[in-house]
Design an enzyme around this catalytic site. Structure first.
Site, PDB file in Angstrom:
ATOM      1  N   GLY A   2       0.835  -1.189   0.000  1.00 16.75           N
ATOM      2  CA  GLY A   2       0.000   0.000   0.000  1.00 16.75           C
ATOM      3  C   GLY A   2       0.867   1.235   0.000  1.00 16.75           C
ATOM      4  O   GLY A   2       1.989   1.226  -0.502  1.00 16.75           O
ATOM      5  N   CYS A   3       0.366   2.299   0.564  1.00 16.92           N
ATOM      6  CA  CYS A   3       1.097   3.570   0.579  1.00 16.92           C
ATOM      7  C   CYS A   3       2.472   3.384   1.213  1.00 16.92           C
ATOM      8  O   CYS A   3       2.599   2.871   2.322  1.00 16.92           O
ATOM      9  CB  CYS A   3       0.302   4.601   1.364  1.00 16.92           C
ATOM     10  SG  CYS A   3       1.154   6.183   1.507  1.00 16.92           S
ATOM     11  N   PHE A   4       3.496   3.801   0.496  1.00 15.69           N
ATOM     12  CA  PHE A   4       4.854   3.581   1.012  1.00 15.69           C
ATOM     13  C   PHE A   4       5.147   4.380   2.264  1.00 15.69           C
ATOM     14  O   PHE A   4       6.031   4.031   3.028  1.00 15.69           O
ATOM     15  CB  PHE A   4       5.933   3.786  -0.045  1.00 15.69           C
ATOM     16  CG  PHE A   4       5.851   5.027  -0.890  1.00 15.69           C
ATOM     17  CD1 PHE A   4       5.476   6.257  -0.401  1.00 15.69           C
ATOM     18  CD2 PHE A   4       6.197   4.944  -2.234  1.00 15.69           C
ATOM     19  CE1 PHE A   4       5.434   7.379  -1.202  1.00 15.69           C
ATOM     20  CE2 PHE A   4       6.166   6.057  -3.051  1.00 15.69           C
ATOM     21  CZ  PHE A   4       5.781   7.278  -2.526  1.00 15.69           C
ATOM     22  N   TRP A   5       4.422   5.456   2.517  1.00 22.98           N
ATOM     23  CA  TRP A   5       4.632   6.212   3.750  1.00 22.98           C
ATOM     24  C   TRP A   5       4.514   5.308   4.972  1.00 22.98           C
ATOM     25  O   TRP A   5       5.281   5.432   5.919  1.00 22.98           O
ATOM     26  CB  TRP A   5       3.609   7.320   3.910  1.00 22.98           C
ATOM     27  CG  TRP A   5       3.683   8.448   2.945  1.00 22.98           C
ATOM     28  CD1 TRP A   5       4.701   8.763   2.081  1.00 22.98           C
ATOM     29  CD2 TRP A   5       2.669   9.432   2.751  1.00 22.98           C
ATOM     30  NE1 TRP A   5       4.376   9.882   1.367  1.00 22.98           N
ATOM     31  CE2 TRP A   5       3.139  10.305   1.757  1.00 22.98           C
ATOM     32  CE3 TRP A   5       1.421   9.646   3.314  1.00 22.98           C
ATOM     33  CZ2 TRP A   5       2.390  11.399   1.329  1.00 22.98           C
ATOM     34  CZ3 TRP A   5       0.690  10.728   2.884  1.00 22.98           C
ATOM     35  CH2 TRP A   5       1.170  11.600   1.898  1.00 22.98           C
TER      36      TRP A   5
END
Length: 175
Positions: A12-15
């Site tokens: 998912g979102c790499f953050w």
């Protein structure tokens, strides 16, 4: 002399994929970026338009004498919903799909065995759909995406909660 290795995971979102690995002993670096697409050096804007074929991912540089690939895979599972192939949490589409990338046959076997164990013994009744794929070129995301959880603490916290990730991880992985 230390011989570092690299591991690449998409969840998912790499953050939200940086923080869980960043402070562990044996981790030299965790970089946000993109992999698996057909465009060289894509930008974030290009990737989110969904026409490059890339997936958001993190590239982890680690010391295998201090932390094993198997350990990294186990940590990876606990950051994702491995039953959702259509993205992760609020982030939908192929650019957010869950993938474990391997660079050697040994890594592939470790990932496959771990996936089998998760299916057999894990907290999920649904099928584990995270794919295990050969590593492809990794392209670093723009600077403002790097270490986002440190640079934009409040935004990151709101995003992790608002996306549904924080609650899911707590509910399924006791985090």
């Amino acid at each position: 002399m230390t011989h570092y290795k690299k591991a690449v995971f998409a969840g998912g979102c790499f953050w939200c994929m940086v923080e869980p690995f960043d402070s562990l002993d044996g981790i030299e670096a965790v970089v946000s970026g993109f992999t698996g697409g057909h465009v060289e050096n894509p930008t974030y804007r290009e990737v989110v338009r969904r026409n490059t074929g890339h997936t958001e991912a993190v590239e982890i540089t680690y010391d295998p004498d201090l932390i094993s690939y198997k350990d990294l895979v186990e940590i990876y599972w606990r950051q994702t919903d491995p039953t959702d192939a259509g993205g992760q949490f609020a982030d939908r589409g192929d650019s957010y799909r869950p993938v474990i990338y391997y660079s050697t046959e040994e890594e592939r076997q470790i990932a496959e065995e771990s996936k089998e164990q998760l299916q057999k013994n894990g907290p999920f009744k649904e099928k584990i759909v995270t794919t295990i794929e050969p590593i492809q070129p990794f392209y670093e995301a723009e600077d403002y995406h790097q270490d986002f959880y440190k640079k934009e603490k409040n935004h990151y916290r709101r995003y992790k909660i608002g996306s549904g990730r924080a609650n899911f991880l707590k509910e399924h992985w006791s985090q």
